[in-house]
Write an enzyme that holds these catalytic residues in place. Structure first.
Site, mmCIF file in Angstrom:
data_model
loop_
_atom_site.group_PDB
_atom_site.id
_atom_site.type_symbol
_atom_site.label_atom_id
_atom_site.label_comp_id
_atom_site.label_asym_id
_atom_site.label_seq_id
_atom_site.Cartn_x
_atom_site.Cartn_y
_atom_site.Cartn_z
ATOM 1 N N THR A 97 -1.711 5.626 -1.792
ATOM 2 C CA THR A 97 -0.408 6.004 -2.364
ATOM 3 C C THR A 97 0.442 4.750 -2.580
ATOM 4 O OG1 THR A 97 -0.507 8.082 -1.151
ATOM 5 C CG2 THR A 97 1.629 7.459 -2.077
ATOM 6 N N LYS A 172 1.947 12.051 -7.138
ATOM 7 C CA LYS A 172 1.796 11.981 -5.675
ATOM 8 C C LYS A 172 3.169 11.830 -4.993
ATOM 9 C CE LYS A 172 0.185 11.321 -1.575
ATOM 10 N NZ LYS A 172 -0.092 12.501 -0.777
ATOM 11 N N LYS A 240 7.005 5.366 4.091
ATOM 12 C CA LYS A 240 6.635 4.560 2.912
ATOM 13 C C LYS A 240 6.737 5.402 1.643
ATOM 14 C CE LYS A 240 2.044 4.313 2.305
ATOM 15 N NZ LYS A 240 1.480 4.949 1.135
HETATM 16 P P1 NAP Z 1 -4.630 4.427 7.790
HETATM 17 O O1 NAP Z 1 -5.436 5.264 8.697
HETATM 18 O O2 NAP Z 1 -3.394 3.762 8.310
HETATM 19 O O3 NAP Z 1 -5.603 3.324 7.150
HETATM 20 C C1 NAP Z 1 -5.068 2.276 6.398
HETATM 21 C C2 NAP Z 1 -6.195 1.416 5.860
HETATM 22 O O4 NAP Z 1 -5.604 0.275 5.196
HETATM 23 C C3 NAP Z 1 -7.125 0.867 6.936
HETATM 24 O O5 NAP Z 1 -8.415 0.747 6.385
HETATM 25 C C4 NAP Z 1 -6.518 -0.498 7.212
HETATM 26 O O6 NAP Z 1 -7.412 -1.417 7.760
HETATM 27 C C5 NAP Z 1 -6.159 -0.919 5.807
HETATM 28 N N1 NAP Z 1 -5.166 -2.004 5.794
HETATM 29 C C6 NAP Z 1 -3.871 -1.945 6.149
HETATM 30 N N2 NAP Z 1 -3.279 -3.136 6.004
HETATM 31 C C7 NAP Z 1 -4.249 -3.984 5.560
HETATM 32 C C8 NAP Z 1 -4.264 -5.357 5.229
HETATM 33 N N3 NAP Z 1 -3.166 -6.119 5.292
HETATM 34 N N4 NAP Z 1 -5.437 -5.899 4.812
HETATM 35 C C9 NAP Z 1 -6.559 -5.143 4.722
HETATM 36 N N5 NAP Z 1 -6.605 -3.824 5.021
HETATM 37 C C10 NAP Z 1 -5.453 -3.249 5.438
HETATM 38 O O7 NAP Z 1 -4.144 5.231 6.499
HETATM 39 P P2 NAP Z 1 -4.686 6.600 5.881
HETATM 40 O O8 NAP Z 1 -4.006 7.727 6.560
HETATM 41 O O9 NAP Z 1 -6.152 6.537 5.769
HETATM 42 O O10 NAP Z 1 -4.013 6.509 4.428
HETATM 43 C C11 NAP Z 1 -4.529 5.684 3.405
HETATM 44 C C12 NAP Z 1 -3.687 5.914 2.152
HETATM 45 O O11 NAP Z 1 -3.758 7.292 1.774
HETATM 46 C C13 NAP Z 1 -2.201 5.602 2.317
HETATM 47 O O12 NAP Z 1 -1.707 5.096 1.110
HETATM 48 C C14 NAP Z 1 -1.589 6.969 2.618
HETATM 49 O O13 NAP Z 1 -0.220 7.034 2.234
HETATM 50 C C15 NAP Z 1 -2.455 7.857 1.749
HETATM 51 N N6 NAP Z 1 -2.596 9.250 2.188
HETATM 52 C C16 NAP Z 1 -2.788 9.537 3.506
HETATM 53 C C17 NAP Z 1 -2.921 10.856 3.890
HETATM 54 C C18 NAP Z 1 -3.100 11.261 5.328
HETATM 55 O O14 NAP Z 1 -2.924 12.462 5.628
HETATM 56 N N7 NAP Z 1 -3.453 10.385 6.252
HETATM 57 C C19 NAP Z 1 -2.857 11.882 2.944
HETATM 58 C C20 NAP Z 1 -2.698 11.554 1.607
HETATM 59 C C21 NAP Z 1 -2.562 10.229 1.246
HETATM 60 P P3 NAP Z 1 -7.526 -1.561 9.371
HETATM 61 O O15 NAP Z 1 -8.394 -0.425 9.796
HETATM 62 O O16 NAP Z 1 -8.104 -2.891 9.558
HETATM 63 O O17 NAP Z 1 -6.119 -1.452 9.914
#
Ligand code: NAP
Length: 302
Positions: A97, A172, A240
């Site tokens: 997102t 989104k 965010k």
């Molecule tokens: P998450 O669990 O916080 O995972 C974030 C990912 O980004 C991890 O792979 C993390 O790597 C990586 N990352 C963060 N900072 C980084 C950096 N500086 N360099 C390289 N990698 C980095 O997030 P998520 O829940 O999977 O969400 C991912 C996306 O989908 C976001 O944009 C979120 O808004 C969106 N989303 C989430 C959901 C939900 O329910 N969770 C639903 C819809 C959309 P590390 O593992 O090394 O930290």
């Protein structure tokens, strides 16, 4: 021969999504900054890349599922970045997102390298991701989105075409603005009822039986009853997304008075140490506000 997919980002969403792509028979190579999170995918049969560049090299399609713009910039740029491993003719699908402005900028940059980009953020959290039941909101060339549908449908139950580059991201943010407002509204009402001495279970039964009943409230019911908020969709990402929605609203002249209030509420959760919990933990912000509310009437004489 099956298509080669490079999948970058093994967070809450990226892990189950990439697993579903793999299960559908695609040739998947995964990368994550924190190596420990790659384990389940490696065990399931995915190849493991040691850099974003390696994940992109030779892939037909590169999928990003990362925290946000800073994370995307970090994996795209530099000698070991995705861009260094990409070639013309490949397709980049960003499912993270971000703002529509960021998606359009990424699209412009990739066009100069003859790489097609699709913004395809998702609606739905960890459980729908595990079940391959996400709703995928796609922006970019329509024919490319149509070509990608078989791949996208390994992760989602439907693909909604939203328009040109950036419009998947606009959709989104519209969805998450509403999601944030709805969860804050439910939290305020439940906290109000608790202060009046009502049991949480009975309140939720009331809300779910009436015209406000919806799957969001159903999903969050157990969290509110048990007062445990293990992250499906972390509060930090909701902050965010509401921030991105407000920025985008400003750029497009859309008034967002409710969004501004809700943003302040979610932001307070950081000070309360709740940001890694599920966004339903915004309820705890109301509880903590209650502690500091004075007993003097808001409307004198009433
Ligand atoms: P998450 O669990 O916080 O995972 C974030 C990912 O980004 C991890 O792979 C993390 O790597 C990586 N990352 C963060 N900072 C980084 C950096 N500086 N360099 C390289 N990698 C980095 O997030 P998520 O829940 O999977 O969400 C991912 C996306 O989908 C976001 O944009 C979120 O808004 C969106 N989303 C989430 C959901 C939900 O329910 N969770 C639903 C819809 C959309 P590390 O593992 O090394 O930290």
């Amino acid at each position: 021969m099956s298509l080669k997919v490079g999948f970058v980002g093994m967070g809450i969403m990226g892990q189950p999504m990439s697993k579903n792509v793999l299960k559908a028979g695609y040739n998947v190579t995964v990368y994550n900054r924190t190596v420990a999170k790659i384990g389940p995918l490696a065990e399931a049969g995915a190849k493991v890349a040691s850099s974003p560049k390696e994940a992109a090299e030779g892939a037909d399609i590169i999928i990003l599922m990362l925290a946000g713009p800073e994370a995307i910039d970090a994996v795209m740029d530099g000698p070991e970045g995705v861009l260094a491993g990409m070639d013309e003719g490949q397709t980049l699908v960003n499912m993270s997102t971000v703002t529509p402005a960021y998606s359009r900028q990424l699209d412009e940059e990739l066009k100069t390298r003859s790489i097609v980009s699709i913004d395809a953020p998702v609606s739905g959290s960890r459980k729908p991701a595990e079940e391959g039941a996400l709703v995928i909101l796609a922006g970019g060339p329509r024919e490319k989105v149509t070509d990608l549908e078989p791949l996208l449908l390994t992760m989602g139950k439907n693909v909604i075409y939203c328009g040109e580059a950036g419009q998947g991201s606009s959709m989104k943010l519209a969805a998450n603005l509403l999601l944030g407002i709805m969860m804050a509204g439910l939290s305020e009402a439940i906290n109000f009822g608790e202060k009046c001495g009502l049991p949480v279970e009975a309140m939720l039964e009331t809300m779910l039986s009436g015209p406000m009943g919806c799957t969001l409230f159903e999903f969050k019911k157990e969290m509110l009853i048990n007062d445990t908020f293990d992250a499906q969709f972390p509060l930090k990402h909701m902050i965010k997304d509401v921030r991105f929605a407000l920025q985008t609203a400003d750029e497009n002249g859309a008034p967002t008075p409710v969004g501004h209030t809700v943003f302040q509420l979610y932001r307070q959760s950081i000070g309360h140490g709740l940001s890694n919990m599920d966004f339903a933990a915004v309820k705890k912000v109301f509880e903590r506000m209650s502690d500091s509310v004075s007993s003097s009437p808001i409307i004198p004489g009433v």
